[in-house]
Design an enzyme around this catalytic site. Structure first.
Site, PDB file in Angstrom:
ATOM      1  N   LYS A  25       0.952  -1.003   0.057  1.00 56.75           N
ATOM      2  CA  LYS A  25       0.118   0.100  -0.062  1.00 56.75           C
ATOM      3  C   LYS A  25       0.935   1.365   0.073  1.00 56.75           C
ATOM      4  CE  LYS A  25      -2.016  -1.058   3.871  1.00 56.75           C
ATOM      5  NZ  LYS A  25      -1.229  -2.284   4.381  1.00 56.75           N
ATOM      6  N   ARG A 100      -9.409   1.931   9.050  1.00 59.03           N
ATOM      7  CA  ARG A 100      -8.989   0.202   9.153  1.00 59.03           C
ATOM      8  C   ARG A 100      -9.899  -0.212   9.962  1.00 59.03           C
ATOM      9  NH1 ARG A 100      -2.975   0.932   9.038  1.00 59.03           N
ATOM     10  NH2 ARG A 100      -2.105  -1.065   9.708  1.00 59.03           N
ATOM     11  N   ARG A 139      11.570  -5.493   4.736  1.00 62.19           N
ATOM     12  CA  ARG A 139      11.204  -4.093   4.372  1.00 62.19           C
ATOM     13  C   ARG A 139      12.319  -3.030   5.351  1.00 62.19           C
ATOM     14  NH1 ARG A 139       5.702  -1.747   5.264  1.00 62.19           N
ATOM     15  NH2 ARG A 139       5.834  -2.787   7.240  1.00 62.19           N
ATOM     16  N   ARG A 172      11.515  -0.933  10.634  1.00 63.59           N
ATOM     17  CA  ARG A 172      10.647  -0.540  11.703  1.00 63.59           C
ATOM     18  C   ARG A 172      10.459  -1.421  12.905  1.00 63.59           C
ATOM     19  NH1 ARG A 172       5.147   0.448   7.977  1.00 63.59           N
ATOM     20  NH2 ARG A 172       4.044  -0.693   9.718  1.00 63.59           N
ATOM     21  N   ARG A 183       0.070  -8.306  14.116  1.00 63.20           N
ATOM     22  CA  ARG A 183      -0.652  -7.226  13.105  1.00 63.20           C
ATOM     23  C   ARG A 183      -1.482  -8.017  11.986  1.00 63.20           C
ATOM     24  NH1 ARG A 183       4.740  -4.703  10.491  1.00 63.20           N
ATOM     25  NH2 ARG A 183       3.454  -3.540   9.419  1.00 63.20           N
TER      26      ARG A 183
HETATM   27  P1  AP5 Z   1       4.883  -1.503   1.775  1.00 64.04           P
HETATM   28  O1  AP5 Z   1       4.474  -0.657   0.517  1.00 64.04           O
HETATM   29  O2  AP5 Z   1       5.643  -0.767   2.799  1.00 64.04           O
HETATM   30  O3  AP5 Z   1       3.471  -2.460   2.523  1.00 64.04           O
HETATM   31  P2  AP5 Z   1       2.510  -1.684   3.101  1.00 64.04           P
HETATM   32  O4  AP5 Z   1       0.900  -2.460   2.716  1.00 64.04           O
HETATM   33  O5  AP5 Z   1       2.321  -0.083   3.213  1.00 64.04           O
HETATM   34  O6  AP5 Z   1       2.672  -2.297   4.686  1.00 64.04           O
HETATM   35  P3  AP5 Z   1       2.711  -1.610   6.100  1.00 64.04           P
HETATM   36  O7  AP5 Z   1       3.167  -2.625   6.962  1.00 64.04           O
HETATM   37  O8  AP5 Z   1       3.128  -0.424   6.023  1.00 64.04           O
HETATM   38  O9  AP5 Z   1       1.051  -1.891   6.342  1.00 64.04           O
HETATM   39  P4  AP5 Z   1       0.454  -1.531   7.666  1.00 64.04           P
HETATM   40  O10 AP5 Z   1      -0.998  -1.377   7.281  1.00 64.04           O
HETATM   41  O11 AP5 Z   1       0.703  -2.696   8.552  1.00 64.04           O
HETATM   42  O12 AP5 Z   1       1.520  -0.653   8.398  1.00 64.04           O
HETATM   43  P5  AP5 Z   1       0.956   0.930   8.942  1.00 64.04           P
HETATM   44  O13 AP5 Z   1       1.875   1.950   8.749  1.00 64.04           O
HETATM   45  O14 AP5 Z   1      -0.317   1.301   8.171  1.00 64.04           O
HETATM   46  O15 AP5 Z   1       5.544  -2.667   1.172  1.00 64.04           O
HETATM   47  C1  AP5 Z   1       6.107  -3.814   2.143  1.00 64.04           C
HETATM   48  C2  AP5 Z   1       7.307  -4.415   1.452  1.00 64.04           C
HETATM   49  O16 AP5 Z   1       7.190  -5.083   0.364  1.00 64.04           O
HETATM   50  C3  AP5 Z   1       8.497  -3.331   1.210  1.00 64.04           C
HETATM   51  O17 AP5 Z   1       9.765  -3.873   1.693  1.00 64.04           O
HETATM   52  C4  AP5 Z   1       8.261  -3.123  -0.394  1.00 64.04           C
HETATM   53  O18 AP5 Z   1       9.605  -2.748  -0.670  1.00 64.04           O
HETATM   54  C5  AP5 Z   1       8.015  -4.621  -0.640  1.00 64.04           C
HETATM   55  N1  AP5 Z   1       6.844  -4.619  -1.706  1.00 64.04           N
HETATM   56  C6  AP5 Z   1       5.855  -3.613  -2.121  1.00 64.04           C
HETATM   57  N2  AP5 Z   1       5.102  -4.138  -3.078  1.00 64.04           N
HETATM   58  C7  AP5 Z   1       5.810  -5.128  -3.833  1.00 64.04           C
HETATM   59  C8  AP5 Z   1       5.748  -5.916  -4.838  1.00 64.04           C
HETATM   60  N3  AP5 Z   1       4.504  -5.548  -5.524  1.00 64.04           N
HETATM   61  N4  AP5 Z   1       6.461  -6.897  -5.089  1.00 64.04           N
HETATM   62  C9  AP5 Z   1       7.537  -7.222  -4.221  1.00 64.04           C
HETATM   63  N5  AP5 Z   1       7.778  -6.611  -3.045  1.00 64.04           N
HETATM   64  C10 AP5 Z   1       6.878  -5.641  -2.926  1.00 64.04           C
HETATM   65  O19 AP5 Z   1       0.447   0.776  10.361  1.00 64.04           O
HETATM   66  C11 AP5 Z   1       1.430   0.602  11.490  1.00 64.04           C
HETATM   67  C12 AP5 Z   1       0.614   0.559  12.920  1.00 64.04           C
HETATM   68  O20 AP5 Z   1       0.170   1.990  13.110  1.00 64.04           O
HETATM   69  C13 AP5 Z   1      -0.485  -0.157  13.077  1.00 64.04           C
HETATM   70  O21 AP5 Z   1      -0.023  -1.698  13.398  1.00 64.04           O
HETATM   71  C14 AP5 Z   1      -1.245   0.333  13.973  1.00 64.04           C
HETATM   72  O22 AP5 Z   1      -0.846   0.158  15.190  1.00 64.04           O
HETATM   73  C15 AP5 Z   1      -1.232   1.859  13.693  1.00 64.04           C
HETATM   74  N6  AP5 Z   1      -2.361   2.293  12.703  1.00 64.04           N
HETATM   75  C16 AP5 Z   1      -1.814   3.031  11.452  1.00 64.04           C
HETATM   76  N7  AP5 Z   1      -2.970   3.445  10.816  1.00 64.04           N
HETATM   77  C17 AP5 Z   1      -3.954   2.941  11.778  1.00 64.04           C
HETATM   78  C18 AP5 Z   1      -5.340   3.411  11.916  1.00 64.04           C
HETATM   79  N8  AP5 Z   1      -5.916   3.939  10.572  1.00 64.04           N
HETATM   80  N9  AP5 Z   1      -6.111   2.941  12.914  1.00 64.04           N
HETATM   81  C19 AP5 Z   1      -5.461   2.358  13.948  1.00 64.04           C
HETATM   82  N10 AP5 Z   1      -4.218   2.366  14.005  1.00 64.04           N
HETATM   83  C20 AP5 Z   1      -3.454   2.336  12.994  1.00 64.04           C
END
Ligand code: AP5
Length: 228
Positions: A25, A100, A139, A172, A183
């Site tokens: 994402k 979410r 990552r 991270r 997660r």
């Molecule tokens: P990446 O693009 O970083 O993936 P992502 O989907 O963004 O993954 P996240 O882990 O950031 O999502 P998340 O939703 O768990 O975390 P968030 O920061 O929102 O890609 C991942 C890896 O794959 C990278 O190494 C990339 O290079 C590789 N890759 C990408 N595309 C690829 C492809 N096509 N082929 C091969 N490799 C590829 O949330 C973190 C925490 O914050 C949560 O756990 C929660 O505690 C809190 N939080 C955030 N938002 C909220 C909310 N709205 N409500 C409540 N808590 C929240």
């Protein structure tokens, strides 16, 4: 000319990227935001900034994020409302990691209506949980510009350094293997219901997130352009 290098039409709406941790994402949200020149709004990045600044919100969120749970809606909703009311959001924006929960989605639809936006377009990144571990533990992110790499699939040219600005790459804290399970459970229990919620509303578009970054990007652009 490659499709993505054409001067783009305006986005003028909210686009939501929905999917499990590590689905890509953030990688794709940065790209779409760059193509349309609109803000990329990652609630994860916003919360991590609060944590690193040590704000009251950050102090509350830090232990919750560290164990892989969702931060309470009460903390996230105000942060999002304040952000989308900024002038740079007036031509649309890309949400990554928000909403979410169903409560967040309901709040967002009211907020969008109040601010004169059309209903959001939702892109669902479908990824087999078996691929999530490799994506997450591999990552690395640039400390300076936030560029995202993967030591297995998208390594930087120089180990540990960002291709764009030479910044140091870091992992991270919640990307440790033992936090991936919690997660994923939080996703399945609290966020996955949004897939059927938005599908019922006719707003959901599926993307096979196991494809290459370029293939996923083209599919996302096709969806966004086709939905206008
Ligand atoms: P990446 O693009 O970083 O993936 P992502 O989907 O963004 O993954 P996240 O882990 O950031 O999502 P998340 O939703 O768990 O975390 P968030 O920061 O929102 O890609 C991942 C890896 O794959 C990278 O190494 C990339 O290079 C590789 N890759 C990408 N595309 C690829 C492809 N096509 N082929 C091969 N490799 C590829 O949330 C973190 C925490 O914050 C949560 O756990 C929660 O505690 C809190 N939080 C955030 N938002 C909220 C909310 N709205 N409500 C409540 N808590 C929240």
């Amino acid at each position: 000319m490659a499709p993505e290098t054409r001067v783009p039409e305006r986005l003028d709406r909210a686009v939501i990227f929905l999917g499990p941790p590590g689905a890509g994402k953030g990688t794709q949200a940065k790209e779409l935001a760059r193509v349309y020149r609109v803000p990329h709004l990652s609630t994860g990045d916003m919360l991590r900034e609060h944590v690193s600044l040590g704000t009251p919100l950050g102090m509350e969120a830090k232990p919750i994020m560290a164990r892989g749970d969702l931060v309470p809606d009460s903390l996230v909703l105000k942060m999002v409302r304040d952000r989308i009311e900024q002038p740079d959001c007036s031509h649309g924006f890309v949400f990554d990691g928000f909403p979410r929960t169903v409560a967040q989605a309901q709040y967002l639809s009211v907020l969008l209506r109040q601010n004169g936006y059309r209903p959001a377009l939702v892109v669902h990144f479908a990824l087999d949980p078996a691929l999530v571990l490799r994506r997450i533990t591999g990552r690395r992110m640039c400390k300076v510009g936030g560029e995202i790499y993967n030591i297995y699939d998208r390594p930087p040219k120089v180990e540990g350094r960002c291709n764009n600005d030479g910044g140091e790459l870091e992992q991270r804290p919640d990307d440790r293997e033992e936090i991936v399970g919690p997660r994923l459970q939080a996703y399945e229990k609290q966020t996955e219901p949004l897939v059927s919620y938005y599908r019922r509303l006719g707003r959901l578009h599926d993307v096979d997130a196991s494809k290459s970054v370029e293939e996923v990007k083209q599919r996302v652009l096709e969806i966004v352009r086709g939905a206008r």
